[in-house]
Design a protein around this motif. Sequence first.
Motif, PDB file in Angstrom:
ATOM      1  N   GLU A 120       0.799  -1.208  -0.048  1.00 56.12           N
ATOM      2  CA  GLU A 120      -0.116   0.221  -0.241  1.00 56.12           C
ATOM      3  C   GLU A 120       0.826   1.358   0.224  1.00 56.12           C
ATOM      4  OE1 GLU A 120      -2.744  -0.687   3.368  1.00 56.12           O
ATOM      5  OE2 GLU A 120      -3.882  -1.817   2.170  1.00 56.12           O
ATOM      6  N   LYS A 121       1.891   1.376   0.624  1.00 57.34           N
ATOM      7  CA  LYS A 121       3.008   2.434   0.774  1.00 57.34           C
ATOM      8  C   LYS A 121       3.475   2.678  -0.712  1.00 57.34           C
ATOM      9  CE  LYS A 121       6.950   4.233   2.748  1.00 57.34           C
ATOM     10  NZ  LYS A 121       8.027   4.117   3.843  1.00 57.34           N
ATOM     11  N   LEU A 126       3.880   5.593  -5.842  1.00 60.81           N
ATOM     12  CA  LEU A 126       3.713   5.283  -6.992  1.00 60.81           C
ATOM     13  C   LEU A 126       2.451   6.436  -7.872  1.00 60.81           C
ATOM     14  CD1 LEU A 126       4.041   1.817  -8.158  1.00 60.81           C
ATOM     15  CD2 LEU A 126       5.522   3.458  -8.564  1.00 60.81           C
ATOM     16  N   GLU A 127       1.523   6.640  -7.013  1.00 58.16           N
ATOM     17  CA  GLU A 127       0.402   7.371  -7.075  1.00 58.16           C
ATOM     18  C   GLU A 127       0.830   8.987  -6.992  1.00 58.16           C
ATOM     19  OE1 GLU A 127      -3.928   8.641  -7.573  1.00 58.16           O
ATOM     20  OE2 GLU A 127      -3.387   6.400  -6.806  1.00 58.16           O
ATOM     21  N   ASP A 128       1.628   9.209  -6.072  1.00 56.63           N
ATOM     22  CA  ASP A 128       2.140  10.658  -6.165  1.00 56.63           C
ATOM     23  C   ASP A 128       3.117  11.032  -7.112  1.00 56.63           C
ATOM     24  OD1 ASP A 128       0.989  11.087  -3.654  1.00 56.63           O
ATOM     25  OD2 ASP A 128       2.677  10.305  -2.310  1.00 56.63           O
TER      26      ASP A 128
END
Length: 130
Positions: A120-121, A126-128
């Motif tokens: 999840e981290k 990756l989303e950031d």
Amino acid sequence: ACHHCKEEEIFFPELELKGIPKENGPIGVMLEEHRIARSLVKKIGNALLSINNGDNSARKDFFEAGRAYIYLLREHIGKENQCLFEMAREVLDFESCNKICRLYGKSCKNFDGHSIIQLEKLADELEDRK
């Protein structure tokens, strides 16, 4: 893999116990699509490794496998929603549903040596990057 694990080790066996056939039935179709999905993910990973090693010709393989994977997922999710889950509603009783939920909660605590928290981290990181 976590999705596949939950279905293959928990959900599908419970459906089989309730009479939904594996061979020549909807479960067999789902299992075959899981196999294809794993193969496509492997192709995507291999192409990325090749690209990272300077082989720009692997970009074609990456995009082809990626498009195939996206198409497969869309079709697979549609079959689950429109067919498999409807069949499950017909055959699963309250106790079966509780059993599935309880087992789901215990599954996939670790994937390929990484905890769910670590994954999840990584997803957040990756989303950031967008």
